[in-house]
Design a protein around this motif. Sequence first.
Motif, PDB file in Angstrom:
ATOM      1  N   PRO A 232       0.836  -1.207   0.000  1.00 60.52           N
ATOM      2  CA  PRO A 232       0.000   0.000   0.000  1.00 60.52           C
ATOM      3  C   PRO A 232       0.867   1.251   0.000  1.00 60.52           C
ATOM      4  O   PRO A 232       2.090   1.181   0.158  1.00 60.52           O
ATOM      5  N   PRO A 233       0.267   2.432  -0.146  1.00 64.66           N
ATOM      6  CA  PRO A 233       1.022   3.688  -0.080  1.00 64.66           C
ATOM      7  C   PRO A 233       1.729   3.852   1.266  1.00 64.66           C
ATOM      8  O   PRO A 233       1.387   3.190   2.258  1.00 64.66           O
ATOM      9  N   PRO A 234       2.741   4.739   1.307  1.00 67.39           N
ATOM     10  CA  PRO A 234       3.590   4.851   2.500  1.00 67.39           C
ATOM     11  C   PRO A 234       2.844   5.094   3.809  1.00 67.39           C
ATOM     12  O   PRO A 234       3.227   4.548   4.854  1.00 67.39           O
ATOM     13  N   PHE A 235       1.789   5.908   3.808  1.00 67.26           N
ATOM     14  CA  PHE A 235       1.064   6.147   5.054  1.00 67.26           C
ATOM     15  C   PHE A 235       0.543   4.839   5.640  1.00 67.26           C
ATOM     16  O   PHE A 235       0.613   4.607   6.853  1.00 67.26           O
ATOM     17  N   VAL A 239       2.688   4.038   8.805  1.00 68.87           N
ATOM     18  CA  VAL A 239       1.955   4.618   9.926  1.00 68.87           C
ATOM     19  C   VAL A 239       0.874   3.657  10.419  1.00 68.87           C
ATOM     20  O   VAL A 239       0.776   3.370  11.610  1.00 68.87           O
ATOM     21  N   VAL A 240       0.055   3.146   9.500  1.00 69.03           N
ATOM     22  CA  VAL A 240      -0.978   2.173   9.878  1.00 69.03           C
ATOM     23  C   VAL A 240      -0.334   0.840  10.220  1.00 69.03           C
ATOM     24  O   VAL A 240      -0.559   0.259  11.277  1.00 69.03           O
ATOM     25  N   GLY A 241       0.463   0.314   9.312  1.00 72.14           N
ATOM     26  CA  GLY A 241       1.304  -0.838   9.622  1.00 72.14           C
ATOM     27  C   GLY A 241       0.593  -2.165   9.786  1.00 72.14           C
ATOM     28  O   GLY A 241       1.148  -3.081  10.411  1.00 72.14           O
ATOM     29  N   CYS A 242      -0.613  -2.324   9.244  1.00 75.57           N
ATOM     30  CA  CYS A 242      -1.324  -3.596   9.312  1.00 75.57           C
ATOM     31  C   CYS A 242      -2.410  -3.596   8.233  1.00 75.57           C
ATOM     32  O   CYS A 242      -2.778  -2.535   7.725  1.00 75.57           O
TER      33      CYS A 242
END
Length: 287
Positions: A232-235, A239-242
């Motif tokens: 997925p995109p970097p965020f 940041v979300v990481g799951c």
Amino acid sequence: MTKQPTRPTGLEDDPLDDFERRAITLLGDTKGVYVAGTGPAVIVMAEMPGISPHVARFSRWVRDAGFTVYMPSLFGRDGAFPHAEEGAAVLQRACVSAEFRAFAANASSPVTRWLRALASLAHEQCGGRGVGAIGMCFTGNFALSMMLEPSLLAPVVCQPSLPLNDPAGIQISPDELATVKARLEREDLTVLGYRFEGDRFCTAQRFAAYAQALGDRFVANVLPGEAANPDPPPFFKHVVGCPHSVVTAHLIDAAGEPTLAARDEILSFFARRLALEADLGRSRGGG
């Protein structure tokens, strides 16, 4: 209706130039709302960090299925590709915003009052039996709170993540929840819910709380974590990481994928509840 192409979802921002941006004032508050399509109204509420190219892609799928999409700008930079640093800053600002009350359980976000008014306006403008709505992540529970508006007939809660500090919490007051439950029973309506296994923000405990509160009026759909887009995109990666965003950043746009099946279930739900007589198959096709 002429099918318009799905926008690319690479590293570029989305100009959103196939939507009409309207400044809509309701309850004394003006917000930008992107509108496109014809037919019954569906309100698409963006996830963090805002109206990304993936959120816009989903709205185009809704539009191409025969609906008028209303996509309110609630946070972030409209059309922006979700980079990690910018997205984290948007998340931080939203977490302290009085509009969202990100850490408050047992109380609806104040912004849902404006969204209920938007649903009423959209129904007035588009006609039909009623309005559909889908919330995602930060806005995930909003579609449930919006059931206090009588025109809202087709609510979808995708990976509802608030309140952030209570993994088993639901962001709606007990009185409002009781009113919504009574309406679901009285009008024979259901709420669709979607999440990934292993989602740290929309947990199994939260879906259990929805099921306990709404009974069989809550239709839970849990996708395996391995069904999520692995890149997925970097965020979302950093940041979300799951696995998290079922119909946007973590959707895999390919035949046979569980996330694409979830998208089709949601489009069919809108069509069924809003009594849309259309061939959904004509609008299917990837981007």
